[in-house]
Design an enzyme around this catalytic site. Structure first.
Site, mmCIF file in Angstrom:
data_model
loop_
_atom_site.group_PDB
_atom_site.id
_atom_site.type_symbol
_atom_site.label_atom_id
_atom_site.label_comp_id
_atom_site.label_asym_id
_atom_site.label_seq_id
_atom_site.Cartn_x
_atom_site.Cartn_y
_atom_site.Cartn_z
ATOM 1 N N TRP A 161 -10.479 7.365 -31.858
ATOM 2 C CA TRP A 161 -11.003 7.838 -30.457
ATOM 3 C C TRP A 161 -10.479 7.109 -29.272
ATOM 4 C CZ3 TRP A 161 -13.750 3.937 -28.323
ATOM 5 C CH2 TRP A 161 -14.264 2.989 -29.381
ATOM 6 N N ARG A 170 2.485 8.270 -30.828
ATOM 7 C CA ARG A 170 3.149 7.304 -31.889
ATOM 8 C C ARG A 170 3.219 7.827 -33.193
ATOM 9 N NH1 ARG A 170 0.163 1.618 -31.491
ATOM 10 N NH2 ARG A 170 -1.181 1.770 -33.345
ATOM 11 N N LYS A 185 -5.692 15.746 -37.223
ATOM 12 C CA LYS A 185 -7.091 15.733 -37.190
ATOM 13 C C LYS A 185 -7.496 14.582 -36.314
ATOM 14 C CE LYS A 185 -9.999 13.774 -38.503
ATOM 15 N NZ LYS A 185 -11.133 12.821 -37.452
ATOM 16 N N GLY A 243 -7.518 3.773 -37.980
ATOM 17 C CA GLY A 243 -8.940 3.539 -37.942
ATOM 18 C C GLY A 243 -9.543 2.418 -38.729
ATOM 19 N N SER A 244 -10.838 2.729 -39.250
ATOM 20 C CA SER A 244 -11.534 1.379 -39.917
ATOM 21 C C SER A 244 -10.865 1.088 -41.298
ATOM 22 C CB SER A 244 -12.847 1.640 -39.898
ATOM 23 O OG SER A 244 -13.138 2.490 -40.906
ATOM 24 N N GLU A 265 -2.854 2.022 -40.204
ATOM 25 C CA GLU A 265 -3.113 0.963 -39.434
ATOM 26 C C GLU A 265 -4.686 0.809 -39.179
ATOM 27 O OE1 GLU A 265 -4.181 -0.647 -36.159
ATOM 28 O OE2 GLU A 265 -3.456 1.066 -35.011
ATOM 29 N N CYS A 299 -8.106 -2.120 -31.347
ATOM 30 C CA CYS A 299 -7.765 -2.670 -32.853
ATOM 31 C C CYS A 299 -7.204 -3.961 -32.451
ATOM 32 C CB CYS A 299 -7.064 -1.604 -33.591
ATOM 33 S SG CYS A 299 -5.534 -1.378 -32.979
ATOM 34 N N SER A 456 1.810 -4.606 -27.841
ATOM 35 C CA SER A 456 2.370 -3.304 -27.836
ATOM 36 C C SER A 456 3.448 -3.021 -27.243
ATOM 37 C CB SER A 456 1.232 -2.263 -27.554
ATOM 38 O OG SER A 456 0.007 -2.623 -28.414
#
Length: 490
Positions: A161, A170, A185, A243-244, A265, A299, A456
């Site tokens: 999110w 990306r 998703k 995500g986590s 990632e 992150c 980045s």
């Protein structure tokens, strides 16, 4: 529904359904879930809630479109992506307003994210025609070796999110450039930006008479319910997740049965090292950049500020002053530099961890509380005298809190920096070129920002080591994740 932060042209034409085989449609059974504005707590839209059947229908569409899409000339795939890039730039205000509305970040940050996201599309529009194979004589001289590159197949892309447009582009851009079809998703908290982006791609595909099932979008309120049957389906050949680490491990177990190609990632716990010879004002500026984008909800946000004991007081004073100059407010408000956290439980977690750190002996030099206002906010906070064993140091806080821990020498700094299961990114400030190379060689991270607080770049490989992930996104490496090699002996 209240949409005060969205331009009427965006609010009136925003898709809120599922995109399957080129058409927007409701979920099976008609279910929906709400998407809110974290800056006010108000509901923006109700979005279609995809069922497992919808997910499988999206995969069927992606699988059916694959043969025709991979047969499309690389130049034509690249030109489609170039057109999408141009639309993103032309509609930067629309996309930025949507990112701010559902994600909360200040408009200036949202605009920067759209530009960053567009760069991935431009980069892979150029890489589509640069997928290299190989031909050579075998060392024995008995035959020739031919290596072909082809798309791995339908890909499931699961995005977070916190960067609702950049995390999409990306993944989608290299997948489409390689000739893969995709099922997206999006995060349940921020699916609206994904819908607008997917509509841009869908429209370009339709205008050019290209396969309709190339891009499919299935937002849902229950990720596990939707994803599990997709991972078990033999038509799926690729999984990309951001995500986590906890969720990443679950997905890897699910992907193992089908031996899926995976890109992960995952979480981070980025150290920000300030050595005794550092330019302290520059380090403070870099620290704000590394910590405070999206209110610390990235992150790659600096999570642990490891500062040499001889300059710790100066750095803490500078960082405190810089944090006090930040303006907390709704992302769409003029002058706001720090927006809300994404939801109430995120504020609860940050507040709880700061309280624990203070109970353990840390001192708050600024912040340390929730502003009294609507929405999910927490004050930019600097903590000094923090124990290296504090949870706010050991775990990823994902909020606007900067805990400062001191070290005595370089070896101790590197030991502290590497004392985590994570290894996504690290930052270091030093004027000693020898030390800079020693840090680069010894730091256990996939990326390192030397004397800068941002790393980045669409043209560079993004990813981590250890429990921070597998594979890379961006650069030449990003498209490799969607290609497989076929060796032919001639």
């Amino acid at each position: 529904m209240s949409t005060p932060t969205l331009p009427p042209t965006v609010a009136a034409h925003l898709p809120t359904g599922l995109l399957i085989d080129g058409a927007w449609r409701p979920a099976t059974g008609g279910g929906t879930f709400p998407v809110g504005d974290p800056g006010t707590g108000e509901i923006l839209f109700d979005v279609a809630d995809a069922t497992p059947q919808d997910g499988l229908a999206a995969l069927a569409a992606a699988d059916a479109a694959l043969p025709a899409w991979r047969a499309v000339a690389p130049r034509e795939r690249g030109e489609l992506l170039r057109a999408v890039f141009q639309t993103l730039i032309a509609r930067i205000d629309d996309f930025a307003a949507l990112v701010t509305a559902e994600g909360g970040k200040p408009l200036a940050e949202s605009r920067a994210e759209v530009v960053y996201a567009a760069e991935y599309v431009r980069w892979y529009s150029e890489q589509a025609v640069r997928i290299n194979g190989l031909t050579r004589t075998a060392p024995s001289g008995a035959n020739r070796q031919l290596v072909l590159r082809r798309p791995v197949g339908p890909a499931l892309l699961i995005t977070p999110w916190n960067f609702p447009i950049a995390m999409i582009t990306r993944k989608v851009a290299p997948a489409l450039a390689a000739g893969c079809t995709v099922v997206i998703k999006p995060a349940g908290l921020t699916p609206l930006t994904t819908a607008l982006f997917a509509e841009v791609v869908r429209a370009e595909l339709a205008e050019r008479g290209l396969p309709t099932g190339v891009i499919n979008v299935v937002p849902t309120s229950s990720s596990s319910r939707l994803v599990e049957p997709l991972l078990a389906d033999s038509r799926l050949r690729k999984l990309s997740f951001t995500g986590s680490t906890e969720v990443g491990r679950v997905l890897l177990r699910g992907a193992a049965e089908g031996v899926l190609r995976t890109s992960m990632e995952l979480g981070g716990n980025a150290p920000f090292l300030v050595f005794e010879d550092a330019d302290i004002p520059a380090a403070v500026t870099g620290a704000v950049a590394a910590k405070m984008r999206n209110a610390g909800q990235t992150c790659v946000a600096a999570n642990r500020f490891l500062v040499h004991e001889s300059v710790a007081k100066e750095f803490a004073a500078g960082l405190t002053a810089a944090f006090e100059a930040l303006v907390v407010g709704h992302g769409a408000s003029v002058g706001t530099t720090v927006g809300p956290l994404i939801e109430e439980k995120a504020v609860d977690r940050v507040d709880r961890w700061v309280t624990e750190a203070v109970d353990d002996g840390a001192r708050v030099t600024t912040g340390g509380d929730r502003p009294r206002r609507a929405g999910w906010f927490y004050e930019p906070t600097v903590l000094t005298g923090v124990s290296p064993d504090s949870r706010i140091v050991r775990e990823e806080v994902f909020g606007p809190v900067a805990p400062i821990v001191t070290f005595a020498d370089e070896d101790e700094a590197l030991t502290m920096a590497n004392s985590t299961e994570f290894g996504l990114v690290a930052y270091a400030y030093t004027r000693d070129i020898g030390r800079a190379f020693r840090v680069a060689e010894q730091i256990e991270a996939g990326m390192l920002g030397l004397n800068r607080g941002m790393v980045s770049d669409a043209s560079a490989p993004f990813g981590g080591v250890k429990s921070s992930g597998l594979g890379r996104e961006g650069g030449e490496a990003g498209i490799e994740e969607y290609l497989e090699s076929v060796y032919v002996a001639l």
